[in-house]
Design an enzyme around this catalytic site. Structure first.
Site, PDB file in Angstrom:
ATOM      1  N   LYS A  40       7.663-111.722  71.289  1.00 43.65           N
ATOM      2  CA  LYS A  40       6.275-111.774  70.817  1.00 43.65           C
ATOM      3  C   LYS A  40       6.110-112.766  69.662  1.00 43.65           C
ATOM      4  O   LYS A  40       5.110-113.480  69.584  1.00 43.65           O
ATOM      5  CB  LYS A  40       5.796-110.382  70.406  1.00 43.65           C
ATOM      6  CG  LYS A  40       5.700-109.451  71.609  1.00 43.65           C
ATOM      7  CD  LYS A  40       5.190-108.090  71.257  1.00 43.65           C
ATOM      8  CE  LYS A  40       5.451-107.077  72.355  1.00 43.65           C
ATOM      9  NZ  LYS A  40       4.926-107.445  73.677  1.00 43.65           N
ATOM     10  N   ASN A 181      -3.650-103.710  71.497  1.00 41.55           N
ATOM     11  CA  ASN A 181      -4.345-103.435  72.758  1.00 41.55           C
ATOM     12  C   ASN A 181      -4.655-101.937  72.777  1.00 41.55           C
ATOM     13  O   ASN A 181      -4.369-101.216  71.809  1.00 41.55           O
ATOM     14  CB  ASN A 181      -3.544-103.921  73.976  1.00 41.55           C
ATOM     15  CG  ASN A 181      -2.219-103.192  74.127  1.00 41.55           C
ATOM     16  OD1 ASN A 181      -2.030-102.091  73.617  1.00 41.55           O
ATOM     17  ND2 ASN A 181      -1.288-103.807  74.831  1.00 41.55           N
ATOM     18  N   LYS A 221     -11.865-106.714  80.012  1.00 43.50           N
ATOM     19  CA  LYS A 221     -13.127-106.319  79.355  1.00 43.50           C
ATOM     20  C   LYS A 221     -13.333-107.074  78.029  1.00 43.50           C
ATOM     21  O   LYS A 221     -14.253-106.775  77.285  1.00 43.50           O
ATOM     22  CB  LYS A 221     -13.144-104.802  79.114  1.00 43.50           C
ATOM     23  CG  LYS A 221     -13.093-103.996  80.419  1.00 43.50           C
ATOM     24  CD  LYS A 221     -13.299-102.506  80.226  1.00 43.50           C
ATOM     25  CE  LYS A 221     -12.212-101.774  79.450  1.00 43.50           C
ATOM     26  NZ  LYS A 221     -10.862-101.715  79.985  1.00 43.50           N
ATOM     27  N   GLY A 222     -12.445-108.016  77.713  1.00 49.28           N
ATOM     28  CA  GLY A 222     -12.629-108.821  76.505  1.00 49.28           C
ATOM     29  C   GLY A 222     -11.973-108.204  75.290  1.00 49.28           C
ATOM     30  O   GLY A 222     -10.821-107.759  75.349  1.00 49.28           O
ATOM     31  N   ALA A 246       2.444-111.953  77.941  1.00 47.39           N
ATOM     32  CA  ALA A 246       2.105-112.846  76.819  1.00 47.39           C
ATOM     33  C   ALA A 246       0.610-113.150  76.693  1.00 47.39           C
ATOM     34  O   ALA A 246       0.229-113.983  75.869  1.00 47.39           O
ATOM     35  CB  ALA A 246       2.909-114.148  76.847  1.00 47.39           C
ATOM     36  N   ALA A 247      -0.224-112.462  77.463  1.00 47.63           N
ATOM     37  CA  ALA A 247      -1.671-112.692  77.315  1.00 47.63           C
ATOM     38  C   ALA A 247      -2.107-112.309  75.892  1.00 47.63           C
ATOM     39  O   ALA A 247      -2.906-113.011  75.260  1.00 47.63           O
ATOM     40  CB  ALA A 247      -2.449-111.890  78.345  1.00 47.63           C
ATOM     41  N   GLY A 248      -1.573-111.188  75.382  1.00 46.47           N
ATOM     42  CA  GLY A 248      -1.903-110.768  74.017  1.00 46.47           C
ATOM     43  C   GLY A 248      -1.410-111.783  72.991  1.00 46.47           C
ATOM     44  O   GLY A 248      -2.086-112.052  71.983  1.00 46.47           O
ATOM     45  N   ASP A 249      -0.247-112.355  73.241  1.00 52.26           N
ATOM     46  CA  ASP A 249       0.298-113.367  72.312  1.00 52.26           C
ATOM     47  C   ASP A 249      -0.578-114.620  72.327  1.00 52.26           C
ATOM     48  O   ASP A 249      -0.819-115.237  71.286  1.00 52.26           O
ATOM     49  CB  ASP A 249       1.738-113.716  72.706  1.00 52.26           C
ATOM     50  CG  ASP A 249       2.643-112.491  72.694  1.00 52.26           C
ATOM     51  OD1 ASP A 249       2.434-111.613  71.821  1.00 52.26           O
ATOM     52  OD2 ASP A 249       3.546-112.393  73.540  1.00 52.26           O
ATOM     53  N   LYS A 282      -0.888-118.013  84.870  1.00 51.85           N
ATOM     54  CA  LYS A 282       0.413-118.628  85.175  1.00 51.85           C
ATOM     55  C   LYS A 282       1.520-117.611  84.969  1.00 51.85           C
ATOM     56  O   LYS A 282       1.366-116.664  84.186  1.00 51.85           O
ATOM     57  CB  LYS A 282       0.659-119.835  84.249  1.00 51.85           C
ATOM     58  CG  LYS A 282      -0.266-120.986  84.530  1.00 51.85           C
ATOM     59  CD  LYS A 282       0.128-122.196  83.690  1.00 51.85           C
ATOM     60  CE  LYS A 282      -0.945-123.272  83.767  1.00 51.85           C
ATOM     61  NZ  LYS A 282      -0.922-124.147  82.618  1.00 51.85           N
ATOM     62  N   SER A 288       3.122-119.993  80.262  1.00 52.50           N
ATOM     63  CA  SER A 288       1.720-119.710  80.586  1.00 52.50           C
ATOM     64  C   SER A 288       0.772-120.002  79.423  1.00 52.50           C
ATOM     65  O   SER A 288      -0.445-119.904  79.574  1.00 52.50           O
ATOM     66  CB  SER A 288       1.578-118.231  80.975  1.00 52.50           C
ATOM     67  OG  SER A 288       1.685-117.402  79.825  1.00 52.50           O
TER      68      SER A 288
HETATM   69  O1  RIB Z   1       4.430-110.098  74.710  1.00 55.35           O
HETATM   70  C1  RIB Z   1       5.282-110.507  75.740  1.00 55.35           C
HETATM   71  C2  RIB Z   1       6.702-110.490  75.258  1.00 55.35           C
HETATM   72  O2  RIB Z   1       7.103-109.163  75.031  1.00 55.35           O
HETATM   73  C3  RIB Z   1       7.712-111.040  76.239  1.00 55.35           C
HETATM   74  O3  RIB Z   1       7.874-112.425  76.132  1.00 55.35           O
HETATM   75  C4  RIB Z   1       8.964-110.253  75.912  1.00 55.35           C
HETATM   76  O4  RIB Z   1       9.955-111.017  75.306  1.00 55.35           O
HETATM   77  C5  RIB Z   1       8.503-109.124  75.004  1.00 55.35           C
HETATM   78  O5  RIB Z   1       8.861-109.354  73.720  1.00 55.35           O
END
Ligand code: RIB
Length: 302
Positions: A40, A181, A221-222, A246-249, A282, A288
């Site tokens: 993360k 989230n 839902k945004g 990784a969408a949250g990241d 992706k 992605s």
């Molecule tokens: O947020 C996604 C990440 O959570 C992944 O890349 C994985 O390494 C975990 O840490």
């Protein structure tokens, strides 16, 4: 001057796509294994760097091939990795299964991430940064110390309480922005989240504990932005989901970068939503993460 400091994790993601998640005790077949840069902390660092922020990362990897791979990847993405250290533990790994609908399940092995210490944090200067990004894949004392040092140096703090766990009120009050989230919000507050109104009630719990701004990411839902003056649901963009990893990241990288450009809170959340949505189109964590051109293009479709 580096604008953003990330104190957090670096993982090698060992990813298999499968038709569905296995049941306990069951063996199923998936596609070929892929090794993808993740973690993360590193994901958020690369997310912001792809959007052309200046980013520095403090973390730890092992002296192994995965460690070489992850540090080289930071370099290729123009993240300053001079604060990253190598030690005798193995590099952190994440075992990830992605199902046919793009949802994931992740098991972490912390490895060297588990050695990030308050001393590591004390050894660096915070004076040159504007924003600190924190997550919870390194030990909590190091996270707390980083937040304390940031505030002593007038650095704004974004806390992504992931993976979900309960946290001391001190950390909640130190963060300028808390971005969970729904699952993380539920664990953080001990409240069930079933809809927007239960999310709002859990957020009010965090505000009472000293939180200043809470942004709950809600997937398709945004996001819900709440502080003392605002309570606003921000819509996201419709995309075809391949993999939500990784969408949250990506959201956090986008939100942080927009904040640094002095965009309003609502615009910054919108930019985060665009980046998060693009990341789901992706496969894999860091492959992605969108570029500035991609994110700006999606935002301009509003
Ligand atoms: O947020 C996604 C990440 O959570 C992944 O890349 C994985 O390494 C975990 O840490």
């Amino acid at each position: 001057m580096n604008q953003i400091l990330v104190v957090g994790s670096l993982n090698a993601d060992l990813v298999v796509r499968a038709p569905r998640f296995p049941q306990p005790g069951e063996t199923i077949s998936g596609e070929d294994l892929r090794v993808i840069p993740g973690g993360k902390g590193a994901n958020q660092a690369v997310a912001a760097a792809r959007l052309r922020a200046d980013v520095s990362m403090l973390g730890r990897v092992g002296k192994d091939n995965f460690g070489d791979f992850l540090l080289e990847n930071l370099k290729q993405n123009k993240v300053d990795a001079s604060l990253a250290q190598r030690d005798d533990s193995s590099t952190g790994t994440a075992i990830i299964v992605v199902d046919a609908s793009g949802q994931n399940s992740i098991v972490l092995s912390a490895g060297a991430n588990g050695n990030v210490s308050t001393t590591d944090v004390d050894n660096i200067s915070f004076a040159n940064y504007q924003l600190l990004l924190l997550q919870l894949e390194i030990p909590l004392p190091a996270v707390l110390r980083a937040a304390q040092r940031a505030k002593e140096n007038n650095v704004r703090v974004i806390l992504n309480p992931a993976p979900a766990r309960q946290l001391p009120d001190e950390l909640i009050a130190l963060a300028d922005f808390i971005i969970p989230n729904e699952t993380e919000l539920s664990l953080l507050t001990g409240q069930k989240i079933e809809d927007i109104s239960s999310a709002e009630s859990a957020v009010r719990n965090l505000l009472r504990r000293g939180a200043k701004n809470v942004i709950v990411t809600l997937g398709s839902k945004g996001a819900l932005l709440v502080n003392k003056e605002t309570n606003k649901q921000v819509d996201t963009f419709k995309v075809d989901v391949i993999d939500t990893t990784a969408a949250g990241d990506a959201f956090i990288g986008g939100f942080a970068t927009a904040l640094l450009q002095n965009k309003s809170l609502e615009e910054s959340v919108q930019y985060g939503c665009a980046c998060g949505a693009l990341a789901t189109t992706k496969f894999g964590a860091q492959p992605s993460l969108p570029t500035k051109a991609e994110a700006d293009h999606l935002i301009s479709s509003l």
